[in-house]
Design an enzyme around this catalytic site. Sequence first.
Site, PDB file in Angstrom:
ATOM      1  N   CYS A  27       1.721   0.123   4.210  1.00  0.00           N
ATOM      2  CA  CYS A  27       1.330   0.576   2.870  1.00  0.00           C
ATOM      3  C   CYS A  27       2.603   0.754   2.058  1.00  0.00           C
ATOM      4  CB  CYS A  27       0.506   1.855   2.944  1.00  0.00           C
ATOM      5  SG  CYS A  27       1.394   3.244   3.652  1.00  0.00           S
ATOM      6  N   ALA A  28       2.598   1.660   1.098  1.00  0.00           N
ATOM      7  CA  ALA A  28       3.747   1.787   0.197  1.00  0.00           C
ATOM      8  C   ALA A  28       4.954   2.419   0.856  1.00  0.00           C
ATOM      9  CB  ALA A  28       3.356   2.612  -1.034  1.00  0.00           C
TER      10      ALA A  28
END
Length: 660
Positions: A27-28
């Site tokens: 993810c980020a």
Amino acid sequence: MGKYENDARQLLESVGGKENIKAVTHCATRMRFVLNDNDKANVKAIEKLSSVKGTFTNAGQFQVIIGNDVPIFYNDFTAVSGIEGVSKEAAKSAAKSNQNPIQRVMTMLAEIFTPIIPAIIVGGLILGFRNVIDSVPMGFLHGKTIVEVSQFWSGVDAFLWLPGEAIFHFLPVGITWSVTRKMGTTQILGIVLGICLVSPQLLNAYSVASTPASEIAKKWVWDFGYFTVNRIGYQAQVIPALLAGLSLSYLEIFWRKRIPEVISMIFVPFLSLVPAIILAHTVLGPIGWTIGKGISFVVLAGLTGPVKWLFGAIFGALYAPLVITGLHHMTNAIDTQLIADTATSTTGLWPMIALSNIAQGSAVFAFYFMNRKDERAAEVSLAATISAYLGVTEPALFGVNLKYVYPFVAGMIGSGIAGLLSTSMNVQANAIGVGGLPGFISINTKYMLQFFICMIVAIVVPFLLTFFFRKSGIMTKVEDEEKQDDLLQEDTVTPVSSPVTKETQSLKETIIKSPLTGQVKPLSDAVDPVFAQGVMGKGVLLQPTNGELVSPVDGQITVLFPTKHAIGLVTNDGLELLMHIGMDTVNLDGKGFTAHVKQGDLVSAGQKLISFDIAAISEEGYPTETPLVITNQEDYNLDYVIELPNQVTVGQEVMTVKSS
């Protein structure tokens, strides 16, 4: 050779090798692994990697926190491992395969109840406030309540019953909606089904016990000639609504696969909703009512029986472990059912939950007090303390207490003693409320003094026990080994001949402006423990009131995720910033987000970066709070130029940063 190739190779080896990886994605801020055997992961070795900021396991995923450079790390990892990454949804599906049937049920319950918990908390606060103004005799009012002496507050009291009734009486509507949202079926059908469970045409569930069976048989039935069906409502009932919502969703999924798309709009809703309503009032509702009554009976027997002190001690001690496993979400359903089923409309379960939050907060506060001179440990533990005292214990549990064991055990013991006292003194709450120290708001006024006594125990006992365990060397092996490793690393550091001091280094100051309009809060208030503990860096948390994210500084876009929920940039002076719109919004796959820039673009402060739909994100059940963090925090000193919390407008100065 990739930038992180060496670390990627070591990470591959430390997670148990390629054969131990079922799926991997990112993810980020973090790598997300689904491992065949989590025990094969060498957490200690992984957290020693220079590119790794921490690890934790959640919902069947082993997560390794990297930071802004996670896409680069991910590419290097897939290159050295030969493993092709999968989508976020595929990773979540793979993670579920690691869970046993009970864990899967608990995960489903958590995902269903999480979106409606804010409404339940609001309802608890409303009832708590009404409780204070209409039930507490005030000495300065000569023993009368505020409502009795003030027409204004009497009006407020009457008005607040409106949202209070809406939240609890019509709770089945929220549950059936949330079930359809979780199952990916038509949400408006879920809402209609919920209304059919609480319609005014039905005998109110609160009146069933006081209505004679003969009257129900005469006035509250649908008469079909050959048979009758009771017209009974399910106000505030949890399990009947849950079963009805699941029946609707599975019926819709069944018919979608079998009815041609060209006529599905007509037949699928009809063939799903009508049978679900019939099932709800003939089979599932009565079964769910009976199950709910049974669960309530068992819990109520524990809370009021001859050994209620033992029940309180066990529940108080074990609630924190329930939080770790996710099973604690089930208590929300039990608690709500208990309130609906008891004649007093109160619950003795919620006070113990609030006390458990306080106890774990006190344990981590003791850890902070003992390690306050260690900047990194103090930063994490203080933020976790505040969060736990406000009712969110995950940062304390996963960041400190579980990691070092002895604070966790101290918190459990303190919570168990407080739970014992709470049940012994029959402390009752009017509703589910805010956990931690603010939990007293939901307590019935008759038991407020007793609850405060329990609170003192939950604060003092874990604090003192944590000190005792540390000084006595009980369960401190993990911390002792960590400190020994730190000393060994200090001994092997090669000193440089000409160290750069703060006096000789030129200090550069960067002004960081708010990228959003809304409320700015301490980062420790974040629901995600990775941000709340400061693992990703220092910064602030923004709660937006509009959906326009702009650049807080002049710089270059270094990271823009395909899902557009997170963006990173760097200034000319090397300051690295990350903005993460919402929590777990990566699961939306870009729905509701529009990017106005691309990776590599040069941007100016105030330039529009991303537009996002706050209502759509909230409707999907995700928080919209947005962390703004400095990811290379070790190189900078941060000062806030605005008092937190506060209201801000886009472009308003919030922080200044100087190179250290």
